[in-house]
Design a protein around this motif. Structure first.
Motif, PDB file in Angstrom:
ATOM      1  N   GLN A   1       0.826  -1.206   0.000  1.00  0.00           N
ATOM      2  CA  GLN A   1       0.000   0.000   0.000  1.00  0.00           C
ATOM      3  C   GLN A   1       0.862   1.259   0.000  1.00  0.00           C
ATOM      4  O   GLN A   1       0.529   2.250  -0.655  1.00  0.00           O
ATOM      5  N   LEU A   2       1.984   1.221   0.715  1.00  0.00           N
ATOM      6  CA  LEU A   2       2.915   2.356   0.685  1.00  0.00           C
ATOM      7  C   LEU A   2       3.448   2.571  -0.732  1.00  0.00           C
ATOM      8  O   LEU A   2       3.574   3.714  -1.185  1.00  0.00           O
ATOM      9  N   LEU A   3       3.765   1.472  -1.399  1.00  0.00           N
ATOM     10  CA  LEU A   3       4.261   1.579  -2.773  1.00  0.00           C
ATOM     11  C   LEU A   3       3.234   2.260  -3.674  1.00  0.00           C
ATOM     12  O   LEU A   3       3.604   3.021  -4.576  1.00  0.00           O
ATOM     13  N   GLN A   4       1.957   2.011  -3.415  1.00  0.00           N
ATOM     14  CA  GLN A   4       0.887   2.610  -4.220  1.00  0.00           C
ATOM     15  C   GLN A   4       0.824   4.130  -4.015  1.00  0.00           C
ATOM     16  O   GLN A   4       0.349   4.850  -4.885  1.00  0.00           O
ATOM     17  N   LEU A   5       1.288   4.604  -2.867  1.00  0.00           N
ATOM     18  CA  LEU A   5       1.244   6.039  -2.564  1.00  0.00           C
ATOM     19  C   LEU A   5       2.376   6.815  -3.239  1.00  0.00           C
ATOM     20  O   LEU A   5       2.350   8.036  -3.281  1.00  0.00           O
ATOM     21  N   GLN A   6       3.353   6.092  -3.729  1.00  0.00           N
ATOM     22  CA  GLN A   6       4.497   6.736  -4.384  1.00  0.00           C
ATOM     23  C   GLN A   6       4.139   7.047  -5.832  1.00  0.00           C
ATOM     24  O   GLN A   6       3.668   6.177  -6.556  1.00  0.00           O
ATOM     25  N   ASP A   7       4.329   8.299  -6.250  1.00  0.00           N
ATOM     26  CA  ASP A   7       4.051   8.688  -7.628  1.00  0.00           C
ATOM     27  C   ASP A   7       4.999   9.800  -8.052  1.00  0.00           C
ATOM     28  O   ASP A   7       5.944  10.116  -7.323  1.00  0.00           O
ATOM     29  N   GLU A   8       4.739  10.398  -9.209  1.00  0.00           N
ATOM     30  CA  GLU A   8       5.631  11.438  -9.738  1.00  0.00           C
ATOM     31  C   GLU A   8       5.735  12.626  -8.785  1.00  0.00           C
ATOM     32  O   GLU A   8       6.778  13.258  -8.689  1.00  0.00           O
TER      33      GLU A   8
END
Length: 145
Positions: A27-34
């Motif tokens: 879920q943390l990985l999903q929060l990472q974006d540009e």
């Protein structure tokens, strides 16, 4: 690049299989974006910086002939929360067990468990460090560097 992404996925699968990481990490990985490309590495760095003194404090408290179980429980409770937030499910489970042993005032049990926590922390830092290194390399490749 596809090879690197496969290695990253395999490492994450291994971490989940070993119980080091759980669904919360995904879920943390999903929060990472540009807009926040270093989110996961920043969260991990904060966790590791915070974890070292907590584990040391637990060891110090348990080296006392009559440990302060209320302080020990408070430190372990905080560590459980930060571990769960990162997705370090195995560490969070060890913290839950430590809190149970604190309630029982089981010094030998707590002392054995703090050794497991130290080993788990070392393994987590190693594996997550390798993953974040690969992630940084992937970003460099994606940027053409």
């Amino acid at each position: 690049m596809a090879d690197l992404q496969q290695q990253m996925a395999a490492l994450l699968q291994q971490c989940v299989a070993e119980g080091l990481l759980d669904e919360q990490f995904h879920q943390l990985l999903q929060l990472q974006d540009e807009s926040n490309p270093d989110f996961v590495s920043e969260v991990a760095e904060l966790y590791f910086d915070d974890a070292v003194p907590k584990i040391q404090r637990v060891g110090q408290l348990l080296s006392d002939p009559s440990p302060d179980f209320s302080e020990l429980d408070a430190v372990v409770h905080q560590f459980k929360g930060s571990s769960a937030s990162l997705g370090a499910g195995g560490m969070a489970k060890l913290c839950i067990r430590m809190r149970e042993l604190c309630q029982q005032r089981d010094v030998p049990g707590c002392q054995a468990l703090v050794l497991q926590m130290q080993e788990q922390f070392t393994r987590l830092k190693q594996q997550l460090g390798a993953y974040l290194s690969m992630e940084a390399q992937r970003k460099r490749l994606a940027a053409g560097g």
